[in-house]
Design an enzyme around this catalytic site. Structure first.
Site, PDB file in Angstrom:
ATOM      1  N   GLY A 176      48.154  13.716  33.832  1.00  0.00           N
ATOM      2  CA  GLY A 176      47.690  12.774  34.847  1.00  0.00           C
ATOM      3  C   GLY A 176      46.194  12.719  35.045  1.00  0.00           C
ATOM      4  O   GLY A 176      45.719  12.333  36.115  1.00  0.00           O
ATOM      5  N   GLN A 218      35.911   9.078  27.628  1.00  0.00           N
ATOM      6  CA  GLN A 218      35.713   7.624  27.733  1.00  0.00           C
ATOM      7  C   GLN A 218      36.881   6.942  28.454  1.00  0.00           C
ATOM      8  O   GLN A 218      36.680   5.957  29.172  1.00  0.00           O
ATOM      9  CB  GLN A 218      35.522   7.009  26.345  1.00  0.00           C
ATOM     10  CG  GLN A 218      34.284   7.510  25.640  1.00  0.00           C
ATOM     11  CD  GLN A 218      33.037   7.315  26.480  1.00  0.00           C
ATOM     12  OE1 GLN A 218      32.842   6.260  27.079  1.00  0.00           O
ATOM     13  NE2 GLN A 218      32.204   8.339  26.559  1.00  0.00           N
ATOM     14  N   HIS A 223      45.614   3.129  25.915  1.00  0.00           N
ATOM     15  CA  HIS A 223      46.079   3.660  24.639  1.00  0.00           C
ATOM     16  C   HIS A 223      44.893   4.329  23.948  1.00  0.00           C
ATOM     17  O   HIS A 223      43.812   3.728  23.863  1.00  0.00           O
ATOM     18  CB  HIS A 223      46.643   2.538  23.759  1.00  0.00           C
ATOM     19  CG  HIS A 223      47.191   3.047  22.468  1.00  0.00           C
ATOM     20  ND1 HIS A 223      48.409   3.688  22.389  1.00  0.00           N
ATOM     21  CD2 HIS A 223      46.670   3.050  21.218  1.00  0.00           C
ATOM     22  CE1 HIS A 223      48.611   4.051  21.123  1.00  0.00           C
ATOM     23  NE2 HIS A 223      47.584   3.677  20.399  1.00  0.00           N
ATOM     24  N   THR A 266      52.638  -5.965  27.205  1.00  0.00           N
ATOM     25  CA  THR A 266      53.571  -7.011  26.789  1.00  0.00           C
ATOM     26  C   THR A 266      54.742  -6.338  26.091  1.00  0.00           C
ATOM     27  O   THR A 266      54.761  -5.107  25.942  1.00  0.00           O
ATOM     28  CB  THR A 266      52.897  -8.014  25.831  1.00  0.00           C
ATOM     29  OG1 THR A 266      52.470  -7.295  24.659  1.00  0.00           O
ATOM     30  CG2 THR A 266      51.709  -8.695  26.478  1.00  0.00           C
ATOM     31  N   ASN A 305      48.001  -0.627  30.667  1.00  0.00           N
ATOM     32  CA  ASN A 305      48.209   0.632  29.947  1.00  0.00           C
ATOM     33  C   ASN A 305      46.888   1.054  29.331  1.00  0.00           C
ATOM     34  O   ASN A 305      46.023   0.209  29.050  1.00  0.00           O
ATOM     35  CB  ASN A 305      49.242   0.429  28.836  1.00  0.00           C
ATOM     36  CG  ASN A 305      49.549   1.724  28.088  1.00  0.00           C
ATOM     37  OD1 ASN A 305      49.720   2.785  28.696  1.00  0.00           O
ATOM     38  ND2 ASN A 305      49.612   1.653  26.762  1.00  0.00           N
ATOM     39  N   MET A 309      54.975   8.232  29.015  1.00  0.00           N
ATOM     40  CA  MET A 309      55.426   8.345  27.628  1.00  0.00           C
ATOM     41  C   MET A 309      56.863   7.839  27.441  1.00  0.00           C
ATOM     42  O   MET A 309      57.721   8.547  26.921  1.00  0.00           O
ATOM     43  CB  MET A 309      55.312   9.809  27.165  1.00  0.00           C
ATOM     44  CG  MET A 309      53.905  10.367  27.275  1.00  0.00           C
ATOM     45  SD  MET A 309      52.690   9.415  26.341  1.00  0.00           S
ATOM     46  CE  MET A 309      53.087   9.969  24.685  1.00  0.00           C
TER      47      MET A 309
HETATM   48  C1  GRF Z   1      45.826   9.756  27.343  1.00  0.00           C
HETATM   49  O1  GRF Z   1      45.157  10.076  26.166  1.00  0.00           O
HETATM   50  C2  GRF Z   1      46.337   8.354  27.307  1.00  0.00           C
HETATM   51  O2  GRF Z   1      45.502   7.480  26.636  1.00  0.00           O
HETATM   52  C3  GRF Z   1      47.623   8.521  26.525  1.00  0.00           C
HETATM   53  O3  GRF Z   1      48.157   9.727  26.977  1.00  0.00           O
HETATM   54  C4  GRF Z   1      47.123  10.553  27.477  1.00  0.00           C
HETATM   55  C5  GRF Z   1      47.462  10.853  28.897  1.00  0.00           C
HETATM   56  O4  GRF Z   1      46.585  11.778  29.490  1.00  0.00           O
HETATM   57  N1  GRF Z   1      48.442   7.362  26.692  1.00  0.00           N
HETATM   58  P1  GRF Z   1      46.605  11.991  31.057  1.00  0.00           P
HETATM   59  O5  GRF Z   1      48.053  12.261  31.458  1.00  0.00           O
HETATM   60  O6  GRF Z   1      46.075  10.747  31.701  1.00  0.00           O
HETATM   61  O7  GRF Z   1      45.754  13.182  31.287  1.00  0.00           O
END
Ligand code: GRF
Length: 204
Positions: free
Chosen positions: A15, A176, A112, A144, A110, A93
């Site tokens: 998180g 970032q 990614h 989407t 989201n 996830m």
């Molecule tokens: C991040 O790298 C995000 O881009 C990916 O999963 C990771 C989650 O990290 N989808 P966090 O739970 O926000 O620390």
């Protein structure tokens, strides 16, 4: 006066992106309120941070549901109790059903950890190393029905260094992510984002 926007954040683990958004919202006094943080795992570390900050938390455990459709229906019912203007996937996830995604059309973001459309799916940092790219990064996009696609709100790049490992590259990208995700959510709650022909416009 601008109306306050309700945000619901979905997490599955650490998180850290959720934390970055909560901290930016608080520090910068956005016209928004985190209505709830919801996890599909009771053991998600990020739930403790949310509780400590007085944010409502919910767990909708996918393992308690026989099918993806049933889980998504339960998740949607829980989210909608909080009347969200925006749903933020922050390390959530789970692959979502089309009907769930369509229900939040235009109001679900989201992040990614790659420069989409490169490297959708899992293990993005290893994919980047294997491909030998010299720049990598992260993307915030509207969700989407196609996984890790959707109109791109913003991206950040990082260099890929000769001695990078998956871990060192992930850490550089994560810094970032914590910059661009709060920025993108802020644009949304300020009403500055619009999607035209699959492209996101950001109003000044
Ligand atoms: C991040 O790298 C995000 O881009 C990916 O999963 C990771 C989650 O990290 N989808 P966090 O739970 O926000 O620390």
């Amino acid at each position: 006066m601008r109306a306050m926007k309700n945000i619901v954040i979905l997490i599955s683990g650490r998180g850290s992106n959720m934390q970055a958004i909560v901290q930016a919202l608080t520090k910068e006094s956005w016209p928004a309120h985190i209505a709830a943080v919801i996890s599909n795992r009771a053991d998600a570390e990020g739930l403790a941070f949310a509780r400590q900050h007085g944010i409502a938390t919910e767990v909708v455990a996918n393992k308690d549901y026989a099918s993806r459709e049933q889980f998504d229906a339960a998740l949607q019912a829980t989210i909608d109790r909080f009347q969200p203007d925006l749903v933020v996937l922050a390390g959530f996830m789970r692959i979502l059903t089309a009907s769930f995604v369509e229900h939040y059309d235009g109001r679900m973001l989201n992040i990614h950890p790659s420069l989409l459309p490169n490297f959708p799916g899992l293990n993005t940092h290893q994919q980047a190393l294997d491909a030998g790219v010299k720049v990598h990064g992260a993307t915030v996009h509207f969700v989407t029905t196609t996984l890790d696609h959707g109109p791109i709100v913003t991206q950040a790049t990082v260099p890929v260094l000769a001695d990078d490992t998956e871990q060192s590259l992930a850490a550089r990208v994560l810094i970032q992510e914590h910059v661009i995700y709060p920025q993108a959510v802020r644009w949304f709650v300020e009403g500055r984002l619009s999607v035209e022909g699959g492209r996101v416009q950001i109003a000044r």
